[in-house]
Design a protein around this motif. Sequence first.
Motif, short mmCIF file in Angstrom:
data_model
loop_
_atom_site.label_atom_id
_atom_site.label_comp_id
_atom_site.label_asym_id
_atom_site.label_seq_id
_atom_site.Cartn_x
_atom_site.Cartn_y
_atom_site.Cartn_z
N HIS A 55 0.75 -1.14 -0.14
CA HIS A 55 0.01 0.06 0.06
C HIS A 55 1.05 1.38 -0.01
N ARG A 56 1.96 1.28 0.86
CA ARG A 56 2.74 2.53 0.92
C ARG A 56 3.57 2.52 -0.18
N LEU A 57 3.96 1.56 -0.77
CA LEU A 57 4.72 1.23 -2.03
C LEU A 57 3.90 2.16 -3.49
N GLU A 58 2.70 1.97 -3.45
CA GLU A 58 1.89 2.47 -4.40
C GLU A 58 1.68 4.18 -3.89
N ILE A 59 1.64 4.43 -2.67
CA ILE A 59 1.68 5.87 -2.39
C ILE A 59 2.82 6.69 -2.88
N VAL A 60 3.87 5.79 -2.68
CA VAL A 60 5.34 6.47 -2.96
C VAL A 60 5.17 6.55 -4.70
N ARG A 61 4.77 5.45 -5.32
CA ARG A 61 4.74 5.61 -6.78
C ARG A 61 3.84 6.95 -7.23
N ARG A 62 2.79 6.96 -6.93
CA ARG A 62 1.71 8.04 -7.03
C ARG A 62 2.52 9.35 -6.87
N MET A 63 3.14 9.46 -5.60
CA MET A 63 3.70 10.91 -5.29
C MET A 63 4.94 11.22 -6.40
N LEU A 64 5.70 10.12 -6.58
CA LEU A 64 6.73 10.17 -7.61
C LEU A 64 6.07 10.76 -8.92
N GLU A 65 5.08 10.10 -9.46
CA GLU A 65 4.51 10.50 -10.62
C GLU A 65 4.13 11.84 -10.82
N SER A 66 3.59 12.42 -9.32
CA SER A 66 3.28 13.82 -9.47
C SER A 66 4.20 14.87 -9.42
N GLU A 67 5.37 14.44 -9.01
CA GLU A 67 6.55 15.33 -8.80
C GLU A 67 7.09 15.68 -10.15
N THR A 68 7.37 17.01 -10.34
CA THR A 68 8.08 17.64 -11.59
C THR A 68 9.46 17.69 -11.64
N THR A 69 10.13 17.71 -10.15
CA THR A 69 11.53 17.66 -10.02
C THR A 69 11.93 16.55 -9.15
N PRO A 70 13.03 16.24 -9.26
CA PRO A 70 13.72 15.18 -8.53
C PRO A 70 13.47 15.56 -6.93
N ILE A 71 13.24 14.40 -6.04
CA ILE A 71 13.26 14.62 -4.51
C ILE A 71 14.03 13.77 -3.76
N THR A 72 14.36 14.02 -2.57
CA THR A 72 15.32 13.19 -1.86
C THR A 72 14.35 12.52 -0.77
N ALA A 73 15.14 11.39 -0.19
CA ALA A 73 14.52 10.51 0.83
C ALA A 73 13.77 11.47 1.94
N ALA A 74 14.56 12.48 2.33
CA ALA A 74 14.14 13.40 3.29
C ALA A 74 12.88 14.02 2.90
N THR A 75 12.54 14.59 1.76
CA THR A 75 11.35 15.09 1.18
C THR A 75 9.98 13.89 1.21
#
Length: 187
Positions: A122-142
């Motif tokens: 479930h959390r992995l899918e949340i992470v995937r969706r979040m990454l899909e919506s990001e237009t710039t690279p993110i860090t683990a802290a973000t």
Amino acid sequence: MGEAINASRPSLLVLGEFERDGALSTCPSIGLLRAIRASRLELEVIIVTSQPSAYALQDALRLGVNDYLVAPVGPDRFIQSVRQLSAYHDADAEHLSQPEIDQLRSIAYPSRAWVPRELSTHRLEIVRRMLESETTPITAATLAAALGISRVTARRYLEYLVTLGEIDVDSISEARGRPRKLYSRAS
């Protein structure tokens, strides 16, 4: 049962093995699978077992099992297995390039694990969706701050997605400290 399989000619067989000794080679289903292979029936096979062991897995793979699932199997994992087999059989090109061959091979014989036990589907899918919506690279802290989880946990999810080839990682060196890792959708 072998006669029923021979008469009906199914394309997929799901065998359940709930053995006690951990050796599939002594189980009735493996005997049935050996008979099916000896009769040269073209049949995809998924085994669901309660006792995972390296020996049982090796026996099953030698007999051409397409997937080996450990019970209890979640519906998502079972559906993933069936969809992979379906995608494999939907390929109809006569002349394939090496990347296309590699793709089909990875579907037929997945070399990557599904979701490791320490990660939540479930959390992995949340992470995937979040990454899909990001237009710039993110860090683990973000990611950690956005999901309310620890940075170490966020990094585990991100690194898992890197191993799957779903996202890319770049290291950025700064003046002090260790380099930062930036994660973005795979290009």
